[in-house]
Design a protein around this motif. Sequence first.
Motif, PDB file in Angstrom:
ATOM      1  N   TYR A 102      -5.162   2.382 -11.780  1.00 13.64           N
ATOM      2  CA  TYR A 102      -4.263   1.543 -11.002  1.00 13.64           C
ATOM      3  C   TYR A 102      -3.181   2.337 -10.272  1.00 13.64           C
ATOM      4  O   TYR A 102      -2.679   1.902  -9.227  1.00 13.64           O
ATOM      5  CB  TYR A 102      -3.561   0.534 -11.904  1.00 13.64           C
ATOM      6  CG  TYR A 102      -4.430  -0.614 -12.375  1.00 13.64           C
ATOM      7  CD1 TYR A 102      -5.616  -0.944 -11.737  1.00 13.64           C
ATOM      8  CD2 TYR A 102      -4.035  -1.391 -13.464  1.00 13.64           C
ATOM      9  CE1 TYR A 102      -6.401  -2.002 -12.173  1.00 13.64           C
ATOM     10  CE2 TYR A 102      -4.807  -2.454 -13.904  1.00 13.64           C
ATOM     11  CZ  TYR A 102      -6.000  -2.748 -13.260  1.00 13.64           C
ATOM     12  OH  TYR A 102      -6.763  -3.800 -13.688  1.00 13.64           O
TER      13      TYR A 102
ATOM     14  N   GLN B 176      -1.495   2.554  -6.337  1.00 14.45           N
ATOM     15  CA  GLN B 176      -1.856   1.437  -5.471  1.00 14.45           C
ATOM     16  C   GLN B 176      -0.600   0.654  -5.077  1.00 14.45           C
ATOM     17  O   GLN B 176       0.318   0.482  -5.877  1.00 14.45           O
ATOM     18  CB  GLN B 176      -2.867   0.518  -6.165  1.00 14.45           C
ATOM     19  CG  GLN B 176      -4.205   1.202  -6.473  1.00 14.45           C
ATOM     20  CD  GLN B 176      -5.255   0.227  -6.942  1.00 14.45           C
ATOM     21  OE1 GLN B 176      -5.318  -0.909  -6.473  1.00 14.45           O
ATOM     22  NE2 GLN B 176      -6.106   0.658  -7.866  1.00 14.45           N
ATOM     23  N   GLN B 177      -0.579   0.191  -3.845  1.00  8.08           N
ATOM     24  CA  GLN B 177       0.608  -0.465  -3.302  1.00  8.08           C
ATOM     25  C   GLN B 177       0.641  -1.969  -3.540  1.00  8.08           C
ATOM     26  O   GLN B 177       1.662  -2.609  -3.295  1.00  8.08           O
ATOM     27  CB  GLN B 177       0.687  -0.191  -1.791  1.00  8.08           C
ATOM     28  CG  GLN B 177       0.813   1.286  -1.440  1.00  8.08           C
ATOM     29  CD  GLN B 177       1.988   1.951  -2.137  1.00  8.08           C
ATOM     30  OE1 GLN B 177       3.110   1.431  -2.107  1.00  8.08           O
ATOM     31  NE2 GLN B 177       1.744   3.085  -2.781  1.00  8.08           N
ATOM     32  N   ASP B 178      -0.451  -2.525  -4.004  1.00  9.01           N
ATOM     33  CA  ASP B 178      -0.493  -3.966  -4.264  1.00  9.01           C
ATOM     34  C   ASP B 178       0.547  -4.327  -5.329  1.00  9.01           C
ATOM     35  O   ASP B 178       0.533  -3.766  -6.429  1.00  9.01           O
ATOM     36  CB  ASP B 178      -1.898  -4.351  -4.742  1.00  9.01           C
ATOM     37  CG  ASP B 178      -2.050  -5.856  -4.932  1.00  9.01           C
ATOM     38  OD1 ASP B 178      -1.421  -6.394  -5.864  1.00  9.01           O
ATOM     39  OD2 ASP B 178      -2.798  -6.472  -4.160  1.00  9.01           O
ATOM     40  N   PRO B 179       1.464  -5.265  -5.047  1.00  7.71           N
ATOM     41  CA  PRO B 179       2.528  -5.614  -5.998  1.00  7.71           C
ATOM     42  C   PRO B 179       1.998  -6.074  -7.360  1.00  7.71           C
ATOM     43  O   PRO B 179       2.586  -5.758  -8.403  1.00  7.71           O
ATOM     44  CB  PRO B 179       3.284  -6.742  -5.292  1.00  7.71           C
ATOM     45  CG  PRO B 179       3.006  -6.542  -3.845  1.00  7.71           C
ATOM     46  CD  PRO B 179       1.607  -6.022  -3.775  1.00  7.71           C
ATOM     47  N   LEU B 180       0.896  -6.807  -7.355  1.00 11.73           N
ATOM     48  CA  LEU B 180       0.330  -7.278  -8.612  1.00 11.73           C
ATOM     49  C   LEU B 180      -0.208  -6.111  -9.431  1.00 11.73           C
ATOM     50  O   LEU B 180      -0.009  -6.053 -10.655  1.00 11.73           O
ATOM     51  CB  LEU B 180      -0.775  -8.296  -8.344  1.00 11.73           C
ATOM     52  CG  LEU B 180      -1.453  -8.895  -9.596  1.00 11.73           C
ATOM     53  CD1 LEU B 180      -0.417  -9.569 -10.497  1.00 11.73           C
ATOM     54  CD2 LEU B 180      -2.540  -9.881  -9.196  1.00 11.73           C
ATOM     55  N   ILE B 181      -0.865  -5.168  -8.772  1.00 13.42           N
ATOM     56  CA  ILE B 181      -1.392  -3.988  -9.460  1.00 13.42           C
ATOM     57  C   ILE B 181      -0.241  -3.144 -10.009  1.00 13.42           C
ATOM     58  O   ILE B 181      -0.321  -2.620 -11.127  1.00 13.42           O
ATOM     59  CB  ILE B 181      -2.265  -3.139  -8.511  1.00 13.42           C
ATOM     60  CG1 ILE B 181      -3.515  -3.926  -8.090  1.00 13.42           C
ATOM     61  CG2 ILE B 181      -2.664  -1.825  -9.183  1.00 13.42           C
ATOM     62  CD1 ILE B 181      -4.431  -4.272  -9.234  1.00 13.42           C
ATOM     63  N   GLN B 182       0.822  -3.028  -9.249  1.00  6.05           N
ATOM     64  CA  GLN B 182       1.986  -2.271  -9.723  1.00  6.05           C
ATOM     65  C   GLN B 182       2.576  -2.909 -10.979  1.00  6.05           C
ATOM     66  O   GLN B 182       2.979  -2.212 -11.918  1.00  6.05           O
ATOM     67  CB  GLN B 182       3.036  -2.187  -8.614  1.00  6.05           C
ATOM     68  CG  GLN B 182       2.615  -1.303  -7.451  1.00  6.05           C
ATOM     69  CD  GLN B 182       3.668  -1.254  -6.352  1.00  6.05           C
ATOM     70  OE1 GLN B 182       4.606  -2.059  -6.329  1.00  6.05           O
ATOM     71  NE2 GLN B 182       3.517  -0.318  -5.433  1.00  6.05           N
TER      72      GLN B 182
END
Length: 289
Positions: free
Chosen positions: A148, A151-157
């Motif tokens: 993970y 990654q820039q996806d807020p949910l992934i963060q």
Amino acid sequence: MYNELLKQHSIVPFVRQSEFAVRKPWSYPERRLLDYLLVYIQEGTCCFWVDHKKYMFQAGQFCLVQPGSLLTLEGLTNTITPYIHFDLCYNSERENSFPTRPGQIDLSAYMNLMQPTINDLYGIQMPVQVHPSNPSKLKETLFQVIEYAGQQDPLIQLKTQHLVTEIIISLLETYYQATQTFVHSFNWITSYFSNHLSEPISLENMANRASLSVSRFSFMFKQRYGISPHQYLINMRVNHAKELLTNTDLSLESIALYCGFADLHHFSKMFKKRTGSTPGEYRKASKSI
């Protein structure tokens, strides 16, 4: 003290660097860390020096190096070593922090980026060679973090923060439990010292009673009482001697014997060091009050 530190430092993990490292024999020269480093030795043999102490790692083992530690890494064979560099606590300047490079030992210019250690935050002596209660789960969680990370996806963060928090919780639960068991089992110490004050009491004997190694016992004792076991025992002996000097007419030789001192000279030396007066002077002053 620990609660105050936790109030100042919110637990918000941040993964700075991660890699599923596959390497031939390798080495990474000495440096000092600003953040945490968690390494899993999936394959091969590694030799890590942390704060001048040598640690050997084989496949299936974990290494946790805390901020401020002096570190040298070496892969002695072909290795696969998944790792993450991460912050545990929130720092508004965390984007400016970095995994230190070879030769960066003096970090005085970067103290604003230095993470607090688990030892300071929770009062737990977390070892470098960690042995989690569920190593398979920790390994899988670490792999997921590496997948993970970045990654820039807020949910992934958010998921990444959650996974790193899980890693830390699993380690804290393992070593916090051991620490609490030690603290609870230490309730015997004062009565044990009192009942055996006139006898030789070795550090090995005390450590055995606590089911700990001598070094671990000494560290945890000082963490709880603020002084070493030897100094604690000497203080108890001197306090008992003060009571006997004030309330009895026993000879100085007898008091030295009853309080566990080797001889009168040893008694006088230790007593004066802690009270500023000799046993005779102390007795005379107490009788004149």
